[in-house]
Design a protein around this motif. Structure first.
Motif, short mmCIF file in Angstrom:
data_model
loop_
_atom_site.label_atom_id
_atom_site.label_comp_id
_atom_site.label_asym_id
_atom_site.label_seq_id
_atom_site.Cartn_x
_atom_site.Cartn_y
_atom_site.Cartn_z
N PHE A 121 -34.59 73.47 66.93
CA PHE A 121 -33.35 72.71 66.92
C PHE A 121 -32.48 73.23 65.79
CE2 PHE A 121 -36.25 69.82 68.98
CZ PHE A 121 -35.48 69.16 69.92
N PHE A 122 -31.19 73.31 66.03
CA PHE A 122 -30.23 73.70 65.01
C PHE A 122 -29.26 72.54 64.80
CE2 PHE A 122 -31.66 77.62 66.91
CZ PHE A 122 -31.91 78.42 65.80
N PHE B 190 -38.47 64.85 74.71
CA PHE B 190 -38.76 65.71 73.55
C PHE B 190 -37.48 66.06 72.79
CE2 PHE B 190 -37.89 68.83 76.82
CZ PHE B 190 -37.28 69.88 76.15
N ILE B 191 -36.35 66.15 73.48
CA ILE B 191 -35.09 66.41 72.79
C ILE B 191 -34.65 65.17 72.02
CG2 ILE B 191 -32.63 66.90 73.11
CD1 ILE B 191 -33.43 68.78 75.37
N ARG B 192 -34.75 64.00 72.66
CA ARG B 192 -34.41 62.75 71.98
C ARG B 192 -35.28 62.58 70.73
NH1 ARG B 192 -34.77 59.65 76.01
NH2 ARG B 192 -32.56 59.42 76.41
N ASN B 193 -36.57 62.85 70.84
CA ASN B 193 -37.47 62.73 69.69
C ASN B 193 -37.11 63.71 68.59
OD1 ASN B 193 -38.88 60.69 70.97
ND2 ASN B 193 -40.48 62.05 71.76
N GLY B 194 -36.74 64.93 68.97
CA GLY B 194 -36.32 65.92 67.97
C GLY B 194 -35.07 65.48 67.24
N ARG C 189 -36.07 62.72 64.86
CA ARG C 189 -36.76 63.27 63.69
C ARG C 189 -35.77 63.89 62.71
NH1 ARG C 189 -41.22 67.13 65.79
NH2 ARG C 189 -41.39 67.50 63.57
N HIS C 190 -34.76 64.57 63.23
CA HIS C 190 -33.74 65.15 62.35
C HIS C 190 -32.95 64.05 61.66
CE1 HIS C 190 -30.47 67.53 60.80
NE2 HIS C 190 -29.63 66.76 61.47
#
Length: 53
Positions: free
Chosen positions: A3-4, A39-43, A46-47
């Motif tokens: 992720f950026f 998994f994108i929502r979780n990433g 987390r950010h």
């Protein structure tokens, strides 16, 4: 998965996109109603957890 993250203050409608049809920014409050893979929502969550309040 990588992720950026970056900060940007501008109008997304003026961006020239090389791929994709549309870009739109959302406040974190809207993440639960967006249709995105878990998994994108979780990433993203987390950010956001690392960001100062």
């Amino acid at each position: 998965m990588t992720f950026f993250a970056a900060s940007w203050d501008g109008d997304e409608s003026g961006l020239l996109l090389a791929e994709g049809v549309k870009l739109q920014f959302f406040a974190p409050d809207y993440l639960d109603i967006l249709t995105i893979p878990p998994f994108i929502r979780n990433g993203i969550y987390r950010h956001l957890a690392t960001m100062p309040s």
